[in-house]
Scaffold this active site. Structure first.
Site, PDB file in Angstrom:
ATOM      1  N   GLY A 103       4.804  41.425 -12.557  1.00 59.49           N
ATOM      2  CA  GLY A 103       5.175  41.203 -11.156  1.00 59.49           C
ATOM      3  C   GLY A 103       4.092  41.601 -10.176  1.00 59.49           C
ATOM      4  N   ARG A 106       0.739  44.974  -6.668  1.00 63.07           N
ATOM      5  CA  ARG A 106      -0.049  45.329  -5.478  1.00 63.07           C
ATOM      6  C   ARG A 106      -0.323  44.106  -4.622  1.00 63.07           C
ATOM      7  NH1 ARG A 106      -6.163  46.659  -7.431  1.00 63.07           N
ATOM      8  NH2 ARG A 106      -6.157  45.357  -9.273  1.00 63.07           N
ATOM      9  N   LYS A 126      -3.173  41.719  -0.633  1.00 64.58           N
ATOM     10  CA  LYS A 126      -3.425  42.420  -1.895  1.00 64.58           C
ATOM     11  C   LYS A 126      -3.892  43.834  -1.560  1.00 64.58           C
ATOM     12  CE  LYS A 126      -5.744  41.924  -6.367  1.00 64.58           C
ATOM     13  NZ  LYS A 126      -6.479  40.988  -7.244  1.00 64.58           N
ATOM     14  N   GLY A 139      -0.194  50.458  -5.960  1.00 59.72           N
ATOM     15  CA  GLY A 139      -0.077  49.270  -5.112  1.00 59.72           C
ATOM     16  C   GLY A 139      -1.251  49.081  -4.161  1.00 59.72           C
ATOM     17  N   ARG A 196      -4.977  36.862   0.845  1.00 60.89           N
ATOM     18  CA  ARG A 196      -5.295  35.667   0.067  1.00 60.89           C
ATOM     19  C   ARG A 196      -4.388  34.514   0.499  1.00 60.89           C
ATOM     20  NH1 ARG A 196      -5.218  37.696  -6.189  1.00 60.89           N
ATOM     21  NH2 ARG A 196      -2.968  37.896  -5.946  1.00 60.89           N
ATOM     22  N   ASP A 273      -0.325  36.081 -16.968  1.00 58.76           N
ATOM     23  CA  ASP A 273       0.077  36.403 -15.592  1.00 58.76           C
ATOM     24  C   ASP A 273      -1.066  36.138 -14.617  1.00 58.76           C
ATOM     25  OD1 ASP A 273      -0.875  38.726 -17.187  1.00 58.76           O
ATOM     26  OD2 ASP A 273      -0.947  39.707 -15.230  1.00 58.76           O
ATOM     27  N   ASP A 283      -6.750  35.877  -9.202  1.00 58.83           N
ATOM     28  CA  ASP A 283      -6.885  37.293  -9.585  1.00 58.83           C
ATOM     29  C   ASP A 283      -8.297  37.643 -10.022  1.00 58.83           C
ATOM     30  OD1 ASP A 283      -4.330  37.680  -8.858  1.00 58.83           O
ATOM     31  OD2 ASP A 283      -3.620  38.458 -10.776  1.00 58.83           O
TER      32      ASP A 283
END
Ligand code: AMP
Ligand code: MG
Length: 527
Positions: A103, A106, A126, A139, A196, A273, A283
């Site tokens: 999930g 952060r 982020k 986070g 982002r 993920d 990412d």
């Protein structure tokens, strides 16, 4: 346009089931695609950089980006009235193993806007504090990783590579405790938040989590929503549409990986993920760029023993990841045989064809012709790996050679290529013989090709970038920024805006990695 005229529709949360629990405690979240969570306020936000091209996607001009409100919002300190912040629930396979719920630990989505062109953009912070998915972590994000994400997202975009975008980079004025080398010596580093943008941040793992929990009704809702919002060109969902959809995911993924292989990009953590359903690079963590061409290279120190995510393994890993996605979509897609066929044709075959075309373009050839080019490509890649040769410099410089002027074997490297070699002492007679034979073959091949020299050079220079975000370039910008000087970030953003242009005044950024950076942490490897 100003910030308060952004038009939010927030369709993800308005369409899909959410977490009933609203406290921000870390937990397993069942039966939900997301949890509502507000960003954590920070003490002293300061705008370090923004991307004007990304701002344009939100119809925001420079003035809006320089406003106080912009900094407050994209640091997580205030919300526009229509923002409804939330974190997504997803799972994933990490390094080949099912990891359960991951999930947005952060990342916090502020909302989805529809711009003047009717494009949909999700705004996501982020590093804006913990969410129910933060597990044992904080986070937060540090300045160095935020600079890397900000610069690389935009650099990839300008290279023409599908990617999520970066709108802003904001220092929080707060310390973040990090053990950079995992050696038991944590220290405080400056914190930062990146905003982002992506049409959607949905990952393979968003689907996997529901199948793993046998929450098939939610899986079905997420699939339909994804098709309607992210793949609107596919007709009303029926069984055929689902297979077409899966086929398109495969093709988009193939396209993305071919681009990575073209420019020497290594993602570093291709867990499911971290795989976008739209085939976008997503990412930016311990990514890196090949310096010496080496299929076994990875920047990720935690992957040094297995090399699972090394440069040359990326095409296979994408196939493995698509297979995990397919498994999780089985209840929707139905036929395992059909899925297998799609993986084979829409990913594997598609990848091979696109890779061949891409390599042909790197060599300036009008098209790939198997009988000549299979051997031509494989021999070149072996030669490149034979002695440490800078991939970016080599291909760029290759265009400067007139292959038809090479008529016999040579006893010295052609002048334009010298700057690509890291270990000139290794260039022996045997190497030169092998390489000159290749160049002769290449020269010969060019004569059979339809394009003129001008067209060939143009094609090569539009395929082989001159400027990429080399690991040490990001490292230098970070070091300066940590000492309060942010100017290099803007300078690199500007340089990387036109990666295929000569930019002679910026020639000092066009060189192979300097020796001091070979082993320097942060400039060579990361975790
Ligand atoms: P990554 O490998 O960076 O994509 O992250 C894997 C998982 O760890 C995701 O669920 C992230 O949200 C989570 N994660 C990574 N870093 C942090 C952090 N500092 N705080 C909370 N969660 C994190
Ligand atoms: Mg991730």
């Amino acid at each position: 346009m100003s910030l308060d005229s952004l038009h939010f529709d927030n369709s993800f949360i308005h369409t899909l089931p959410g977490d009933q629990q609203t406290d921000n405690s870390r937990r397993q979240v069942y039966g939900s695609c997301y949890s509502y969570v507000a960003p954590t306020k920070v003490r002293q936000p300061k705008l370090i950089a923004f991307s004007p091209e990304a701002a344009e996607l939100l119809d925001l001009n420079e003035q809006a980006c320089l406003s106080n409100l912009f900094t407050e919002i994209f640091a997580g300190n205030s919300l526009l009235p229509d923002m409804e912040p939330f974190a997504m629930c997803y799972g994933g396979h990490q390094f080949g193993n099912w990891a359960g719920q991951l999930g947005d630990g952060r990342a916090i989505n502020l909302g989805e806007i529809v711009n003047k062109k009717r494009e949909r953009w999700m705004l996501q912070l982020k590093g804006a504090g913990p969410t129910p998915y933060s597990r044992r972590a904080d986070g937060l994000a540090v300045l160095r990783s935020s600079i890397r994400e900000f610069l690389c997202s935009e650099a990839m975009y300008h290279l023409g590579i599908p990617t999520t975008r970066a709108l802003s980079l904001i220092a929080t004025g707060e310390p973040v405790l990090r053990d950079m080398f995992y050696d038991g010596h944590p220290k405080n580093e400056p914190g930062a938040v990146v905003c982002r943008l992506s049409p959607s941040f949905t990952r393979f793992g968003n689907f996997e989590i529901f199948t793993s929990r046998k929450e098939i009704d939610i899986l079905a809702q997420l699939v339909d929503h994804t098709i309607q919002t992210d793949f609107p060109h596919l007709a009303e969902p029926d069984e055929d549409t689902y297979l077409q959809w899966f086929s398109e995911i495969c093709t988009r993924t193939a396209e993305m990986i071919v681009h990575w292989m073209r420019v020497g990009f290594v993602h570093g953590v291709m867990n499911t993920d971290n795989m976008s359903i739209l085939g976008l690079t997503i990412d930016y963590g311990p990514y890196g760029w090949l310096e010496g061409y080496d299929p076994r290279w990875t920047p990720n120190t935690t992957d040094f023993t297995t090399l699972r995510y090394a440069f040359g393994n990326q095409p296979n890993v994408a196939m493995w990841n698509l297979t995990q996605l397919a498994n999780s979509l089985l209840p929707i897609l139905g036929s395992a045989d059909e899925i297998q066929k799609i993986l084979e044709t829409s990913y594997r075959q598609e990848f091979i064809t696109r890779w061949q075309d891409m390599m042909a373009a790197k060599l300036g050839l009008a098209q790939y012709i198997a009988q000549y080019d299979e051997a031509l490509f494989s021999e070149l890649l072996e030669i490149l790996a034979n002695t440490e040769t800078d991939m970016t410099v080599f291909f760029r410089q290759l265009a400067a050679i007139h292959p038809d002027t090479i008529t016999t074997e040579f006893s010295q490297l052609p002048e334009p290529l010298v700057m690509a070699y890291y270990r000139p002492e290794e260039i022996n007679e045997e190497y030169l013989k092998r390489f000159s034979r290749w160049l002769l073959a290449y020269g010969h091949r060019i004569k059979t090709d339809a394009s003129s020299r001008d067209d060939r050079v143009k094609k090569m220079n539009n395929t082989n970038p001159k400027y990429v975000l080399r690991n040490y370039l990001a490292g230098e910008a970070i070091e300066l920024a940590e000492n309060g000087d942010y100017s290099r970030i803007m300078e690199l953003l500007d340089l990387l805006r036109n990666p295929y242009d000569e930019q002679p005044e910026k020639q000092h950024f066009y060189q192979k990695r300097p020796e001091w950076a070979r082993h320097k942490p942060g400039c060579a490897t990361l975790s």
